[in-house]
Design an enzyme around this catalytic site. Structure first.
Site, mmCIF file in Angstrom:
data_model
loop_
_atom_site.group_PDB
_atom_site.id
_atom_site.type_symbol
_atom_site.label_atom_id
_atom_site.label_comp_id
_atom_site.label_asym_id
_atom_site.label_seq_id
_atom_site.Cartn_x
_atom_site.Cartn_y
_atom_site.Cartn_z
ATOM 1 N N CYS A 283 0.863 -1.179 0.000
ATOM 2 C CA CYS A 283 0.000 0.000 0.000
ATOM 3 C C CYS A 283 0.902 1.233 0.000
ATOM 4 O O CYS A 283 1.959 1.230 0.636
ATOM 5 C CB CYS A 283 -0.876 -0.032 1.248
ATOM 6 S SG CYS A 283 -2.046 1.317 1.333
ATOM 7 N N ARG A 292 2.302 15.933 -5.805
ATOM 8 C CA ARG A 292 2.865 16.699 -6.924
ATOM 9 C C ARG A 292 4.210 17.341 -6.565
ATOM 10 O O ARG A 292 4.585 18.372 -7.126
ATOM 11 C CB ARG A 292 1.883 17.775 -7.418
ATOM 12 C CG ARG A 292 0.573 17.202 -7.940
ATOM 13 C CD ARG A 292 -0.364 18.307 -8.395
ATOM 14 N NE ARG A 292 -1.630 17.776 -8.835
ATOM 15 C CZ ARG A 292 -1.890 17.341 -10.068
ATOM 16 N NH1 ARG A 292 -0.938 17.376 -10.983
ATOM 17 N NH2 ARG A 292 -3.068 16.876 -10.393
ATOM 18 N N LYS A 293 4.908 16.754 -5.612
ATOM 19 C CA LYS A 293 6.229 17.255 -5.224
ATOM 20 C C LYS A 293 7.302 16.182 -5.355
ATOM 21 O O LYS A 293 8.428 16.364 -4.890
ATOM 22 C CB LYS A 293 6.186 17.782 -3.791
ATOM 23 C CG LYS A 293 5.261 18.987 -3.606
ATOM 24 C CD LYS A 293 5.287 19.501 -2.180
ATOM 25 C CE LYS A 293 4.370 20.720 -2.020
ATOM 26 N NZ LYS A 293 4.403 21.245 -0.636
ATOM 27 N N GLY A 296 5.859 10.675 -4.099
ATOM 28 C CA GLY A 296 5.344 9.357 -4.500
ATOM 29 C C GLY A 296 6.409 8.547 -5.211
ATOM 30 O O GLY A 296 6.632 7.364 -4.910
ATOM 31 N N GLU A 317 1.611 -4.715 -5.078
ATOM 32 C CA GLU A 317 0.408 -5.542 -5.001
ATOM 33 C C GLU A 317 -0.699 -4.915 -5.836
ATOM 34 O O GLU A 317 -0.872 -3.693 -5.849
ATOM 35 C CB GLU A 317 -0.027 -5.661 -3.533
ATOM 36 C CG GLU A 317 -1.168 -6.635 -3.325
ATOM 37 C CD GLU A 317 -1.448 -6.847 -1.849
ATOM 38 O OE1 GLU A 317 -2.610 -6.668 -1.441
ATOM 39 O OE2 GLU A 317 -0.508 -7.176 -1.106
#
Length: 421
Positions: A283, A292-293, A296, A317
């Site tokens: 997850c 948006r920086k 991620g 997953e």
């Protein structure tokens, strides 16, 4: 003698404006207001006694669902329950696909166990019960229960339902300690808690530090309450997350931004301690204020660096959320293009997998999306030129900050313990 003023006239709403009805509703974009087909999922009365309608925009993500009053509707477009022709085909197809995918993962079993509180040794769940629980879960979670949270210096609008305990789930706004993630109903309770809370960073080992970014590894078994609170918080922003309380089989990697006040969580990913399916990530979430920086992609990159240290290939997953798929595809694209440019395309799929820790299926699907691979005589052949790679790299989103592998102080579970700073 004073004359009585006539009572303000309240427009009578059509009886067909009920749960299940379809109607055009205002939809605000950055630049203008549009009309979009919506479905009414729930109705309530506000403090002024006015009806409010919880609506879902057809073919849009559920994170946009919200409460509106009838003045936001174009009532001439109203179609009564069961009669509207504008079926949410995309959402239905996506939901069906996700449900099919989840049937073959551990998620569904864990969700059933949590909903039904099955004990060890209980009889296996029959297909009919499984389907009933799926339907019940969708019904319970379709209406968002908490609208806003206060976390650190941010006030954040939530996206989805989260199964907080009933006394907290009825709060319109929830106050959450940004360090221990304890949740409270009142601001004054949070202020009192801050005076007593000793945490200034996530519990567990700090296994990475570069500049102001740190990553902490938190064991779901050793820090159960913290990890359960983290999952409840994450569910507010993840539609298909089903893990809430069964956190012991997982490790959680919390990425933070550090200043003189402490280490502030920007996002996290979780990972099974022992995965039979080569999952290196279960997850993933970047909190909305930090999206948006590049965080991620940084989290994804960190997951693959851990896979390299384990000498394994990894894959996330499935199913991935829409935002998750975009983030992973962006990361895979950037990594593969840079590898191909460096080696002038003279690599096999297996060699790329060994170098990047990316599973072969993900490599093939990404190269296919870029039209850089062909299937010839029963084999996948990478077909690129330096010019084509450079063109793709120009269009690919560049990652401003990257993980520094030398700064990771971590060993795979079962080996030597991770170093501490």
């Amino acid at each position: 003698m004073a004359l009585a003023l006539p009572a303000a006239s309240v427009p009578e709403l059509p009886k067909q404006l009920d749960i299940g009805a379809s109607v055009l509703c205002e939809y605000k974009t950055d630049s203008k207001v549009e009309w979009h087909r919506s479905e009414i999922l729930d109705i309530r009365l506000n403090t002024a006694g006015q009806a409010e309608y919880y609506i879902h925009y057809v073919d849009f993500n559920r994170r946009l669902d919200h409460w509106v009053t009838a003045d936001k509707f174009e009532l001439s477009s109203l179609e009564p329950p069961g009669q509207h022709k504008h079926k949410d085909k995309k959402s239905h197809d996506k939901l069906h696909e996700d449900q099919e995918n989840r049937k073959i993962t551990r998620n569904l079993k864990r969700k059933i166990d949590e909903v039904s509180h099955f004990q060890k040794g209980a009889e296996p769940v029959e297909d009919s019960k499984q389907a009933a629980l799926e339907k019940e879960h969708e019904e319970i979670t379709k209406v968002k229960n908490i609208n806003v949270i206060e976390l650190g210096r941010f006030e954040i609008d939530t996206w989805y339902f989260s199964p907080y305990p009933e006394e907290f789930a009825k709060c319109d706004k929830l106050y959450i300690c940004e360090f221990c993630l304890k949740y409270m109903k009142k601001k004054k309770t949070l202020n009192r808690h801050k005076l007593k809370c000793e945490l200034r960073h996530p519990p567990g080992n700090e296994i990475y530090r570069h500049g102001t970014v740190s990553v902490f590894e938190v064991d779901g078994k050793k820090n159960k309450i913290y990890c359960q609170n983290l999952c409840l918080l994450a569910k507010l922003f993840l539609d298909h997350k089903t893990l809430y309380y069964d956190v012991e089989p997982f490790l959680f990697y919390i990425m933070t931004e550090c200043d003189n006040r402490g280490c502030h969580m920007v996002g996290y990913f979780s990972k099974e301690k022992a995965s039979q399916e080569d999952y290196n990530l279960a997850c993933i979430l970047t909190l909305p204020p930090y999206q948006r920086k590049g965080y991620g992609t940084l989290l994804i990159s960190f997951a693959y660096e851990l896979s390299k240290k384990e000498l394994k290939v990894g894959t996330p997953e499935k199913p991935l959320s829409d935002l998750g798929l975009l983030s992973f595809r962006s990361y895979w694209t950037q990594v593969l293009l840079e590898i191909l440019r460096k080696h002038r395309g003279n690599l096999s799929i297996k060699e790329i997998a060994d170098m990047t820790a990316i599973k072969t299926e993900d490599i093939i699907s990404t190269l296919q999306s870029l039209n850089l691979i062909k299937y010839w005589k029963g084999q996948h052949i990478i077909s690129v030129t330096p010019k084509v790679i450079d063109e793709h790299l120009k269009n690919a989103s560049k990652q401003a900050t990257k993980i520094e592998p030398k700064n990771i102080h971590w060993c795979p579970p079962g080996n030597a313990k991770a170093s501490k700073y």
